[in-house]
Design a protein around this motif. Structure first.
Motif, PDB file in Angstrom:
ATOM      1  N   GLY A  52       7.002   5.052  10.582  1.00  0.00           N
ATOM      2  CA  GLY A  52       8.261   5.146  11.423  1.00  0.00           C
ATOM      3  C   GLY A  52       9.056   4.494  11.162  1.00  0.00           C
ATOM      4  N   ASP A  53       9.727   3.244  11.385  1.00  0.00           N
ATOM      5  CA  ASP A  53      10.838   2.593  10.603  1.00  0.00           C
ATOM      6  C   ASP A  53       9.983   1.413  10.519  1.00  0.00           C
ATOM      7  OD1 ASP A  53      12.693   4.777  11.562  1.00  0.00           O
ATOM      8  OD2 ASP A  53      13.229   4.039  13.177  1.00  0.00           O
ATOM      9  N   THR A  54       8.892   0.914  10.455  1.00  0.00           N
ATOM     10  CA  THR A  54       8.215  -0.079  10.244  1.00  0.00           C
ATOM     11  C   THR A  54       7.847   0.034   8.740  1.00  0.00           C
ATOM     12  OG1 THR A  54       7.910  -0.774  12.154  1.00  0.00           O
ATOM     13  CG2 THR A  54       6.886  -2.012  10.982  1.00  0.00           C
ATOM     14  N   GLU A  55       8.159  -0.851   7.685  1.00  0.00           N
ATOM     15  CA  GLU A  55       7.578  -0.475   6.158  1.00  0.00           C
ATOM     16  C   GLU A  55       6.464  -1.699   5.676  1.00  0.00           C
ATOM     17  OE1 GLU A  55       9.188  -1.438   1.559  1.00  0.00           O
ATOM     18  OE2 GLU A  55      10.341  -1.085   3.245  1.00  0.00           O
ATOM     19  N   ILE A  56       5.611  -1.629   5.563  1.00  0.00           N
ATOM     20  CA  ILE A  56       4.050  -1.717   5.673  1.00  0.00           C
ATOM     21  C   ILE A  56       4.217  -2.398   3.802  1.00  0.00           C
ATOM     22  CG2 ILE A  56       1.491  -1.313   5.560  1.00  0.00           C
ATOM     23  CD1 ILE A  56       1.458   0.932   8.110  1.00  0.00           C
ATOM     24  N   GLU A  57       3.673  -3.846   3.760  1.00  0.00           N
ATOM     25  CA  GLU A  57       3.397  -3.952   2.293  1.00  0.00           C
ATOM     26  C   GLU A  57       1.900  -4.024   2.584  1.00  0.00           C
ATOM     27  OE1 GLU A  57       3.766  -8.442  -0.201  1.00  0.00           O
ATOM     28  OE2 GLU A  57       4.409  -8.537   1.976  1.00  0.00           O
ATOM     29  N   LEU A  58       1.442  -3.558   0.998  1.00  0.00           N
ATOM     30  CA  LEU A  58      -0.043  -3.409   0.972  1.00  0.00           C
ATOM     31  C   LEU A  58       0.021  -3.531  -0.215  1.00  0.00           C
ATOM     32  CD1 LEU A  58      -0.020   0.393   1.163  1.00  0.00           C
ATOM     33  CD2 LEU A  58      -0.808  -1.190   3.065  1.00  0.00           C
ATOM     34  N   THR A  59      -1.255  -4.149  -0.623  1.00  0.00           N
ATOM     35  CA  THR A  59      -1.950  -5.044  -1.788  1.00  0.00           C
ATOM     36  C   THR A  59      -2.341  -3.634  -3.159  1.00  0.00           C
ATOM     37  OG1 THR A  59      -4.384  -5.232  -1.231  1.00  0.00           O
ATOM     38  CG2 THR A  59      -2.349  -6.943  -0.534  1.00  0.00           C
ATOM     39  N   THR A  60      -2.375  -3.832  -4.542  1.00  0.00           N
ATOM     40  CA  THR A  60      -2.795  -2.953  -5.187  1.00  0.00           C
ATOM     41  C   THR A  60      -4.046  -1.877  -4.501  1.00  0.00           C
ATOM     42  OG1 THR A  60      -1.682  -3.933  -7.164  1.00  0.00           O
ATOM     43  CG2 THR A  60      -3.813  -2.150  -7.449  1.00  0.00           C
ATOM     44  N   ARG A  61      -4.809  -3.024  -4.156  1.00  0.00           N
ATOM     45  CA  ARG A  61      -6.404  -2.456  -3.824  1.00  0.00           C
ATOM     46  C   ARG A  61      -5.624  -1.331  -2.145  1.00  0.00           C
ATOM     47  NH1 ARG A  61      -9.767  -1.225  -7.775  1.00  0.00           N
ATOM     48  NH2 ARG A  61      -9.336  -3.696  -8.004  1.00  0.00           N
ATOM     49  N   GLU A  62      -5.038  -1.745  -1.281  1.00  0.00           N
ATOM     50  CA  GLU A  62      -4.553  -1.009  -0.226  1.00  0.00           C
ATOM     51  C   GLU A  62      -3.988   0.142   0.043  1.00  0.00           C
ATOM     52  OE1 GLU A  62      -4.793  -5.276   2.355  1.00  0.00           O
ATOM     53  OE2 GLU A  62      -3.247  -4.532   2.375  1.00  0.00           O
ATOM     54  N   TYR A  63      -3.579  -0.378  -1.234  1.00  0.00           N
ATOM     55  CA  TYR A  63      -2.795   0.761  -1.629  1.00  0.00           C
ATOM     56  C   TYR A  63      -3.417   2.043  -2.140  1.00  0.00           C
ATOM     57  CZ  TYR A  63      -0.029   4.433  -3.984  1.00  0.00           C
ATOM     58  OH  TYR A  63       0.372   5.525  -4.305  1.00  0.00           O
ATOM     59  N   ARG A  64      -4.409   2.064  -3.373  1.00  0.00           N
ATOM     60  CA  ARG A  64      -4.727   2.701  -3.204  1.00  0.00           C
ATOM     61  C   ARG A  64      -5.637   3.375  -2.330  1.00  0.00           C
ATOM     62  NH1 ARG A  64      -7.752   1.213  -9.702  1.00  0.00           N
ATOM     63  NH2 ARG A  64      -8.573   3.659  -9.299  1.00  0.00           N
ATOM     64  N   LEU A  65      -6.131   2.396  -2.057  1.00  0.00           N
ATOM     65  CA  LEU A  65      -7.921   2.977  -0.581  1.00  0.00           C
ATOM     66  C   LEU A  65      -6.855   4.278   0.236  1.00  0.00           C
ATOM     67  CD1 LEU A  65      -9.956   2.927   1.440  1.00  0.00           C
ATOM     68  CD2 LEU A  65      -9.324   0.922   1.777  1.00  0.00           C
ATOM     69  N   LEU A  66      -5.663   3.448   0.417  1.00  0.00           N
ATOM     70  CA  LEU A  66      -4.608   4.510   1.522  1.00  0.00           C
ATOM     71  C   LEU A  66      -4.566   5.858   0.551  1.00  0.00           C
ATOM     72  CD1 LEU A  66      -3.295   4.752   4.278  1.00  0.00           C
ATOM     73  CD2 LEU A  66      -1.490   3.935   4.051  1.00  0.00           C
ATOM     74  N   GLU A  67      -4.175   5.498  -0.848  1.00  0.00           N
ATOM     75  CA  GLU A  67      -4.058   6.875  -1.266  1.00  0.00           C
ATOM     76  C   GLU A  67      -4.672   8.101  -1.296  1.00  0.00           C
ATOM     77  OE1 GLU A  67      -2.007   8.806  -5.038  1.00  0.00           O
ATOM     78  OE2 GLU A  67      -1.635   6.746  -4.881  1.00  0.00           O
ATOM     79  N   PHE A  68      -6.300   7.029  -0.944  1.00  0.00           N
ATOM     80  CA  PHE A  68      -6.909   8.170  -1.208  1.00  0.00           C
ATOM     81  C   PHE A  68      -7.345   8.812  -0.287  1.00  0.00           C
ATOM     82  CE2 PHE A  68     -11.900   8.393  -0.794  1.00  0.00           C
ATOM     83  CZ  PHE A  68     -12.154   9.379  -1.559  1.00  0.00           C
ATOM     84  N   LEU A  69      -7.576   8.158   0.776  1.00  0.00           N
ATOM     85  CA  LEU A  69      -7.971   8.581   2.254  1.00  0.00           C
ATOM     86  C   LEU A  69      -6.633   9.421   2.418  1.00  0.00           C
ATOM     87  CD1 LEU A  69      -8.410   5.363   3.852  1.00  0.00           C
ATOM     88  CD2 LEU A  69     -10.298   6.898   3.342  1.00  0.00           C
ATOM     89  N   PHE A  70      -5.264   9.432   2.220  1.00  0.00           N
ATOM     90  CA  PHE A  70      -4.199  10.068   2.143  1.00  0.00           C
ATOM     91  C   PHE A  70      -4.717  11.708   1.877  1.00  0.00           C
ATOM     92  CE2 PHE A  70      -0.270   8.210   4.201  1.00  0.00           C
ATOM     93  CZ  PHE A  70       0.011   9.201   4.368  1.00  0.00           C
ATOM     94  N   ARG A  71      -5.072  11.541  -0.013  1.00  0.00           N
ATOM     95  CA  ARG A  71      -5.070  12.906  -0.211  1.00  0.00           C
ATOM     96  C   ARG A  71      -6.573  13.704   0.732  1.00  0.00           C
ATOM     97  NH1 ARG A  71      -1.372  13.498  -4.034  1.00  0.00           N
ATOM     98  NH2 ARG A  71      -0.425  11.875  -5.084  1.00  0.00           N
ATOM     99  N   SER A  72      -7.619  12.911   1.425  1.00  0.00           N
ATOM    100  CA  SER A  72      -8.549  13.850   1.532  1.00  0.00           C
ATOM    101  C   SER A  72      -8.540  13.655   3.536  1.00  0.00           C
ATOM    102  CB  SER A  72      -9.979  12.471   1.167  1.00  0.00           C
ATOM    103  OG  SER A  72     -10.029  12.086   0.126  1.00  0.00           O
ATOM    104  N   ALA A  73      -7.141  13.635   3.428  1.00  0.00           N
ATOM    105  CA  ALA A  73      -6.678  14.101   5.072  1.00  0.00           C
ATOM    106  C   ALA A  73      -7.790  14.600   5.809  1.00  0.00           C
ATOM    107  CB  ALA A  73      -4.895  13.492   5.197  1.00  0.00           C
ATOM    108  N   GLY A  74      -8.219  13.996   6.754  1.00  0.00           N
ATOM    109  CA  GLY A  74      -9.056  15.351   7.621  1.00  0.00           C
ATOM    110  C   GLY A  74     -10.481  15.175   7.258  1.00  0.00           C
ATOM    111  N   ARG A  75     -11.048  15.026   5.504  1.00  0.00           N
ATOM    112  CA  ARG A  75     -12.321  14.766   5.408  1.00  0.00           C
ATOM    113  C   ARG A  75     -12.999  13.145   5.159  1.00  0.00           C
ATOM    114  NH1 ARG A  75     -10.071  17.424   0.867  1.00  0.00           N
ATOM    115  NH2 ARG A  75     -10.619  16.326  -0.339  1.00  0.00           N
ATOM    116  N   LEU A  76     -14.440  13.566   5.975  1.00  0.00           N
ATOM    117  CA  LEU A  76     -14.778  12.607   6.029  1.00  0.00           C
ATOM    118  C   LEU A  76     -15.215  11.718   4.911  1.00  0.00           C
ATOM    119  CD1 LEU A  76     -16.956  10.532   8.001  1.00  0.00           C
ATOM    120  CD2 LEU A  76     -18.761  11.911   7.331  1.00  0.00           C
ATOM    121  N   CYS A  77     -15.000  10.439   4.754  1.00  0.00           N
ATOM    122  CA  CYS A  77     -15.369   9.367   3.183  1.00  0.00           C
ATOM    123  C   CYS A  77     -16.268   8.472   3.662  1.00  0.00           C
ATOM    124  CB  CYS A  77     -13.494   9.008   3.338  1.00  0.00           C
ATOM    125  SG  CYS A  77     -12.551  10.527   2.572  1.00  0.00           S
ATOM    126  N   GLY A  78     -17.699   8.325   2.354  1.00  0.00           N
ATOM    127  CA  GLY A  78     -18.549   7.824   3.001  1.00  0.00           C
ATOM    128  C   GLY A  78     -17.846   6.443   2.247  1.00  0.00           C
TER     129      GLY A  78
END
Length: 239
Positions: free
Chosen positions: A159-185
């Motif tokens: 929403g309007d709330t900014e979320i601070e991410l560490t480098t690894r958290e960012y990489r994890l979120l980007e990977f999950l985003f680019r795999s959105a809707g698919r199960l990631c083991g």
């Protein structure tokens, strides 16, 4: 079970992932190490069938594809990718260097061609040029419900709330985003986000998922990061 938390810097380059399809293990190892040294995340396949499966399961920024492969050859792999409307940039490699083969590859949809033997520095430069070119056409802001991730500035917002991410958290979120809707083991996440090709025997992934969920889901609706018990995780709007 031991928890291991690697050091986490606050700044990183965008996560660019390359698939290397090469059946000669020594060549594949050299290419992988050279690309990793330049900051790319690298997956390696030794045959065409595995390459097609990998390209269907993971969004890559570029593919380095040898033509001479056991079973399904590189041109067949390329043809299948383009038939499936997979437009990931592809660099073909071949020891034969025949003009007809080069023309066929380019006509099939290859973006570049490099004859063997090649200089690793040139291959890395060509991969970087292709990923830079494809990046210009790739969406820089990823969205799911009211969660956004800017892949240029690495800023996340719910929403309007900014979320601070560490480098690894960012990489994890980007990977999950680019795999959105698919199960990631868990093993897939270790490979794609940490570049591990082995299970370290810790709950590393679970710890980072918990930290990420607390940042992007706690206090927000709808919940987006879901656990599939005993299997893995999925980023999607509906549980």
């Amino acid at each position: 079970m031991k928890t291991v938390l690697p050091s986490d810097n606050r700044v990183s380059s965008p996560l660019m992932r390359v698939l290397v399809v090469e059946d000669e293990r020594k060549t594949a190892s050299f290419v992988r190490k050279a690309l990793q040294a330049e900051g790319f995340a690298v997956d390696v396949c030794g045959n065409g069938e595995d390459a097609l499966a990998a390209a269907s399961a993971t969004p890559f920024d570029a593919v380095v594809l040898d033509i001479m492969l056991p079973g399904r050859d590189g041109l067949s792999v390329l043809r299948q990718l383009r038939d499936r409307r997979n437009l990931t940039p592809v660099i073909l490699l071949s020891a034969r260097g025949e003009v007809s083969e080069r023309v066929e590859g380019l006509n099939t949809g290859a973006d570049d061609y490099l004859p063997k033997p090649f200089v690793l520095a040139e291959l890395v430069a060509r991969v970087r040029a292709l990923t830079r070119r494809s990046g210009d056409n790739k969406a820089t802001v990823l969205r799911l419900s009211n969660l956004t991730l800017d892949t240029v500035t690495h800023r996340a917002k719910r929403g309007d709330t900014e979320i601070e991410l560490t480098t690894r958290e960012y990489r994890l979120l980007e990977f999950l985003f680019r795999s959105a809707g698919r199960l990631c083991g868990r093993m897939m996440i270790l490979e794609k986000v940490w570049d591990y090709d082995f299970d370290p025997g810790t709950n590393l992934v679970d710890v980072y998922i918990k930290r990420l969920r607390e940042k992007i889901d706690a206090g927000f609706e709808p919940k987006l990061l879901h656990t599939v018990r005993g299997t893995g995780y999925v980023l999607k709007e509906q549980a």
